[in-house]
Design an enzyme around this catalytic site. Structure first.
Site, mmCIF file in Angstrom:
data_model
loop_
_atom_site.group_PDB
_atom_site.id
_atom_site.type_symbol
_atom_site.label_atom_id
_atom_site.label_comp_id
_atom_site.label_asym_id
_atom_site.label_seq_id
_atom_site.Cartn_x
_atom_site.Cartn_y
_atom_site.Cartn_z
ATOM 1 N NE ARG A 64 -10.530 -10.044 -15.846
ATOM 2 C CZ ARG A 64 -10.702 -10.935 -14.881
ATOM 3 N NH1 ARG A 64 -10.947 -12.166 -15.179
ATOM 4 N NH2 ARG A 64 -10.619 -10.587 -13.614
ATOM 5 C CE LYS A 172 7.577 -7.906 -0.495
ATOM 6 N NZ LYS A 172 6.200 -8.040 -0.097
ATOM 7 C CG HIS A 202 10.216 -1.864 -2.676
ATOM 8 N ND1 HIS A 202 9.514 -2.825 -2.010
ATOM 9 C CD2 HIS A 202 10.108 -0.743 -1.920
ATOM 10 C CE1 HIS A 202 8.995 -2.312 -0.907
ATOM 11 N NE2 HIS A 202 9.340 -1.043 -0.817
ATOM 12 C CE LYS A 206 12.488 1.218 0.638
ATOM 13 N NZ LYS A 206 11.424 2.211 0.619
ATOM 14 C CD GLU A 240 4.454 -0.949 6.244
ATOM 15 O OE1 GLU A 240 4.114 -0.390 5.207
ATOM 16 O OE2 GLU A 240 4.279 -2.161 6.451
ATOM 17 C CG ASP A 259 4.270 -8.086 3.396
ATOM 18 O OD1 ASP A 259 4.387 -8.143 2.166
ATOM 19 O OD2 ASP A 259 3.902 -7.055 4.002
ATOM 20 C CG HIS A 264 11.429 -5.644 2.112
ATOM 21 N ND1 HIS A 264 11.631 -5.829 0.777
ATOM 22 C CD2 HIS A 264 10.124 -5.295 2.244
ATOM 23 C CE1 HIS A 264 10.484 -5.607 0.123
ATOM 24 N NE2 HIS A 264 9.563 -5.291 0.997
ATOM 25 C CE LYS A 362 1.502 -4.259 6.457
ATOM 26 N NZ LYS A 362 2.036 -3.499 5.334
HETATM 27 C C1 BG6 Z 1 6.046 -4.163 0.709
HETATM 28 C C2 BG6 Z 1 5.122 -4.902 1.648
HETATM 29 O O1 BG6 Z 1 7.013 -5.029 0.205
HETATM 30 O O2 BG6 Z 1 6.678 -3.105 1.412
HETATM 31 C C3 BG6 Z 1 4.118 -3.960 2.267
HETATM 32 O O3 BG6 Z 1 4.429 -5.904 0.921
HETATM 33 C C4 BG6 Z 1 4.799 -2.759 2.868
HETATM 34 O O4 BG6 Z 1 3.326 -4.639 3.224
HETATM 35 C C5 BG6 Z 1 5.770 -2.140 1.882
HETATM 36 O O5 BG6 Z 1 3.796 -1.834 3.217
HETATM 37 C C6 BG6 Z 1 6.556 -1.020 2.518
HETATM 38 O O6 BG6 Z 1 7.401 -0.418 1.590
HETATM 39 P P1 BG6 Z 1 8.126 0.950 1.923
HETATM 40 O O7 BG6 Z 1 9.029 1.186 0.760
HETATM 41 O O8 BG6 Z 1 7.045 1.978 2.052
HETATM 42 O O9 BG6 Z 1 8.850 0.751 3.216
#
Ligand code: BG6
Length: 510
Positions: A64, A172, A202, A206, A240, A259, A264, A362
């Site tokens: 948009r 997701k 994702h 990796k 993280e 999340d 993952h 986090k």
């Molecule tokens: C995402 C999460 O799938 O993966 C995020 O939604 C997270 O909260 C991220 O920060 C981390 O990805 P990576 O590849 O940096 O470990």
């Protein structure tokens, strides 16, 4: 006649060939979002730079914004220059940018979708995209059904009886529990076939995650130990050091388990625990992952085997950071967890009684993702207690990121006249062993999705099994009220430590 085994061997050999995408177009919904800007667009450019995209490839943005094609080109160029992994190359850019198109509109705007259909047609006629198109939904899940409905209404899902391809790629969260995941699947299935639906996790893109399978199944020395006879427990950590940043809208009410664990970490666990697939073909890999996920059992008492936390304010890395509840746009009474840990068992002969400890959070001590397979102690050693006081359990640690590689921890004699045995490590680092850089996860996944290769995409059944594992834990946590606060820069709340100390174990400090 070729036997089935011969056929599957040939299939898996074919998959080793470098892929080059077929002629096709990709439409990204949510092109102005962070994910598209920082990951998807740069990954596409990197693929083009590596010669892996067909020259006819075209990228269409839908958003948009009151943009013309020039504005869109500027936006893409900036995103590539700031975030691409490979170098800027004028001739790659010339080819890539000649395939850029932009359609302005909102998701409920029928005219905009008709215009998108026109754009796609024009690309087929003038650029040679051959009627092959994929649609990437990098948008909030509550807009999925509107967009999918619009794609159907404007005929954009029509693959002319399989003569061309029309695929949907989604990010997701795939729902927020089992029921909503099934509803989402129904919405998608009305418009796209399962084999044309690509769910992105994702982590599976990796290199180090794919290496779990290479390491386990291409070697002889690990697999004999990979079972309850020798493995004491497995720890899977995704930590993280950052807070939630500007993602309050997505994160509040979702939390660490939905999340990260639902997708993952359960995928990492499935790859670590699964049996050898017959081949690396999508269906064979999927069957084995599904077997693991369906054999997962939760402990009976969730109060001592799971933990949740929420980061409080404090000093981290020389900086005073605010608490989760003080982050922009977070409900000050939010009960969303920013740390989650749980114990899971895999009820199979291979893994009977071996706890898998999963944790994510986090604002923890540092950014690291690893899988640590911790072995039992040798049943007997000829050394006295004094000699082995500094000897811990042998361990194999797969470092998913950031220092991609693998470490083996074992005991070795300390030089000197006494017999003293102490832990030492042996290290494999991707950066030292290989000269080429690992591609980004999104490069691999986007290329696979537009090429129709799917071993790295979770199937709907895996998504549902993962929710089945998580739902009872989430319900239990909800009944418990607020998560336990933890200080930034630490390794989570005390209850997470207690979870392990009760069984005489400790979390690794990665
Ligand atoms: C995402 C999460 O799938 O993966 C995020 O939604 C997270 O909260 C991220 O920060 C981390 O990805 P990576 O590849 O940096 O470990």
């Amino acid at each position: 006649m070729e036997s089935t085994k011969q056929l599957s061997l040939r299939d898996s050999r074919d998959r080793r060939l470098p892929l080059i995408s077929p002629p096709c177009g990709l439409v990204i919904f949510g092109i102005t979002g962070d994910l598209a800007r920082k990951k998807l667009v740069p990954a596409l450019y990197d693929l083009a730079n590596r010669g892996l995209l067909h020259p006819a490839f075209a990228l269409t943005g839908f958003a948009r914004r009151d943009w013309d094609t020039g504005d869109f080109e500027d936006f893409i160029e900036k995103s590539v220059k700031e975030n691409a992994r490979t170098e800027w190359n004028e001739s790659t850019w010339k080819q890539f940018s000649s395939g850029l198109r932009f359609v302005a509109g909102s998701f409920d705007d029928e005219d905009a979708f008709d215009q998108l259909a026109q754009t796609v047609k024009e690309l087929d006629e003038n650029r040679g995209t051959g009627g092959n198109h994929a649609f990437y939904l990098s948008i909030p899940p509550n807009s999925f059904s509107t967009v999918v409905g619009q794609l159907a209404r404007s005929g954009l899902n029509d693959d002319r009886g399989n003569a061309q391809f029309r695929r949907i790629i989604i990010e997701k969260p795939f729902g927020h529990d089992l029921e909503s995941a099934q509803d989402l699947a129904k919405t998608l299935q009305e418009v796209f076939a399962e084999e044309d639906t690509f769910r992105i996790d994702h982590y599976l893109g990796k290199e180090t995650v794919q290496n779990i399978l290479a390491m386990r199944f291409a070697n002889i020395m690990f697999e004999p130990l990979w079972n309850s006879r020798y493995v004491d427990h497995v720890q899977i950590t995704m930590a993280e050091d950052v807070g939630i940043g500007s993602r309050a809208g997505y994160y509040d009410g979702v939390g660490a388990a939905r999340d990260v664990i639902q997708n993952h970490l359960l995928q990492l666990m499935a790859l670590t625990a699964m049996e050898e697939p017959v081949t690396f073909n999508p269906d064979d890999v999927r069957v084995e992952k599904e077997k693991v996920l369906s054999a997962v059992r939760l402990p009976e008492d969730l109060s001592t085997t799971t933990a949740t936390g929420q980061y409080s304010a404090g000093w981290q890395g020389g900086e005073y950071v605010r608490s989760f509840l003080e982050e922009d746009n977070i409900d000050p009474d939010s009960k969303t967890e920013t740390f989650a840990a749980m114990t899971l068992y895999v009820d199979t002969r291979r893994w009977a009684g071996v706890p898998f400890y999963l944790r994510t959070g986090k604002r923890l001590g540092k950014r690291v993702t690893e899988i640590a397979v911790v072995f039992k102690r040798a049943a007997h050693t000829p050394f006295d207690h004094e000699s082995t006081q500094e000897l811990g359990n042998n361990a194999l640690v797969i470092r998913v990121q950031p220092d991609e590689g693998m470490t083996i921890r074992f005991g070795s004699k300390v030089p000197g006249t006494e017999m003293r045995v102490r832990d030492v490590t042996m290290d494999f680092a991707y950066g030292h062993a290989f000269t080429e850089d690992s591609p980004q996860a999104y490069e691999r996944l986007l290329l696979d999705a537009i090429s129709g290769q799917s071993p790295l995409f979770p199937a709907q059944r895996e998504v549902e099994l993962s929710w089945q594992i998580l739902d009872p834990v989430l319900r239990y946590w909800e009944e418990q009220g607020s998560p336990e606060p933890y200080r930034p820069g630490t390794w989570g709340p005390k209850s997470a430590d207690d979870m392990l100390t009760k069984s005489g174990r400790t979390w690794r400090i990665p």
